[in-house]
Design a protein around this motif. Sequence first.
Motif, short mmCIF file in Angstrom:
data_model
loop_
_atom_site.label_atom_id
_atom_site.label_comp_id
_atom_site.label_asym_id
_atom_site.label_seq_id
_atom_site.Cartn_x
_atom_site.Cartn_y
_atom_site.Cartn_z
N ASP A 1 49.53 42.46 22.98
CA ASP A 1 50.30 41.69 22.00
C ASP A 1 50.28 40.20 22.31
O ASP A 1 50.82 39.40 21.55
CB ASP A 1 51.74 42.20 21.93
N LYS A 2 49.64 39.80 23.40
CA LYS A 2 49.61 38.41 23.81
C LYS A 2 48.24 37.77 23.60
O LYS A 2 48.02 36.63 23.97
CB LYS A 2 50.03 38.29 25.28
N ILE A 3 47.32 38.52 23.02
CA ILE A 3 45.93 38.07 22.85
C ILE A 3 45.52 38.14 21.38
O ILE A 3 45.77 39.15 20.72
CB ILE A 3 44.96 38.96 23.67
N ASN A 4 44.92 37.07 20.89
CA ASN A 4 44.20 37.10 19.62
C ASN A 4 42.71 37.05 19.98
O ASN A 4 42.29 36.17 20.73
CB ASN A 4 44.51 35.86 18.77
N PHE A 5 41.95 37.97 19.44
CA PHE A 5 40.52 37.97 19.71
C PHE A 5 39.76 37.94 18.40
O PHE A 5 39.93 38.82 17.56
CB PHE A 5 40.11 39.21 20.52
N TYR A 6 38.98 36.87 18.21
CA TYR A 6 38.20 36.69 16.99
C TYR A 6 36.72 36.66 17.33
O TYR A 6 36.32 36.15 18.36
CB TYR A 6 38.55 35.37 16.30
N ALA B 1 46.86 31.89 9.40
CA ALA B 1 48.29 32.15 9.58
C ALA B 1 48.73 31.73 10.98
O ALA B 1 49.79 31.11 11.16
CB ALA B 1 48.60 33.62 9.33
N TYR B 2 47.91 32.05 11.98
CA TYR B 2 48.22 31.69 13.37
C TYR B 2 48.29 30.17 13.54
O TYR B 2 49.23 29.64 14.13
CB TYR B 2 47.14 32.29 14.29
N SER C 1 48.72 27.92 11.15
CA SER C 1 49.81 27.42 10.33
C SER C 1 51.15 27.60 11.04
O SER C 1 51.98 26.69 11.05
CB SER C 1 49.83 28.16 8.98
N TYR C 2 51.37 28.74 11.65
CA TYR C 2 52.61 29.00 12.38
C TYR C 2 52.79 28.01 13.53
O TYR C 2 53.87 27.44 13.72
CB TYR C 2 52.61 30.44 12.92
N PHE C 3 51.74 27.77 14.28
CA PHE C 3 51.78 26.81 15.38
C PHE C 3 52.08 25.41 14.86
O PHE C 3 52.95 24.70 15.37
CB PHE C 3 50.43 26.85 16.13
N TYR C 4 51.39 25.01 13.78
CA TYR C 4 51.59 23.67 13.24
C TYR C 4 53.00 23.48 12.68
O TYR C 4 53.64 22.45 12.91
CB TYR C 4 50.54 23.37 12.16
N LYS C 5 53.49 24.47 11.93
CA LYS C 5 54.83 24.37 11.35
C LYS C 5 55.89 24.22 12.43
O LYS C 5 56.83 23.43 12.28
CB LYS C 5 55.14 25.61 10.50
N ASN C 6 55.76 24.96 13.51
CA ASN C 6 56.73 24.85 14.60
C ASN C 6 56.67 23.50 15.28
O ASN C 6 57.70 22.93 15.64
CB ASN C 6 56.55 25.99 15.60
N CYS C 7 55.46 22.97 15.46
CA CYS C 7 55.33 21.62 16.04
C CYS C 7 55.94 20.58 15.10
O CYS C 7 56.70 19.70 15.53
CB CYS C 7 53.86 21.28 16.30
N TYR C 8 55.64 20.69 13.81
CA TYR C 8 56.12 19.74 12.81
C TYR C 8 57.66 19.74 12.76
O TYR C 8 58.29 18.69 12.65
CB TYR C 8 55.54 20.10 11.44
N GLU C 9 58.23 20.93 12.84
CA GLU C 9 59.69 21.07 12.77
C GLU C 9 60.36 20.95 14.14
O GLU C 9 61.56 21.12 14.26
CB GLU C 9 60.05 22.41 12.12
#
Length: 197
Positions: free
Chosen positions: A159-164, A20-21, A23-31
């Motif tokens: 809220d500014k960090i994704n940790f995987y 999802a993360y 995809s969101y980044f890619y969609k915003n770049c694409y648009e």
Amino acid sequence: VLIEQLFKSVSEKQFDHFLAYLSYFYKNCYEQKKSKGQVTFIAGPPGTGKSFLVNAVIGKIFGGVVAAGSYLVDQDQYNDHLFRSNVWVLDDEMGNADARVMARYSNMLKQIAANYNLRYRPMYSSGGSLEWFGRLFVTLNEDYKSLEILPDMDLNNRDKINFYRVGKTNVDFTVLNAAFPAELPYFCRYLLDHEIP
């Protein structure tokens, strides 16, 4: 296959979250939409494909990566080279024992995730500010020394960090590297069509 194995080996939920993360980044770049996003940390055992994921996969999707360690960790004040890329990476960088350096680093991560304008400084110039809507990815091993690169996790940063955390894979990186250019357009289409839960 690589992304699925990396993330699902630990948790199905984090696999869904990472897709999802991305995809969101890619969609915003694409648009061509301006959007900010979290700083992403990916921790796991050596040799699992963390660096390959960021440098070879994400780097190819978003037009390349640039190493940001000299600016973010080593405190090099000149950073104009970073703004030529949509993806900054800290790849197995080590933390700094100096508490002031790490406090500055934590603050910079917060700025990268939240601010539309970042300080821009070429050599032989006083610089200024520049809009940047890219993302920062940090890959690290799970040992104590590597984990020192993690920022302060106070309420202002969470809220500014994704940790995987990723696990072992059985992917042949030579085969994957050869096949990926042909698969890249299909994966990008998948990201564009992906319905974010």
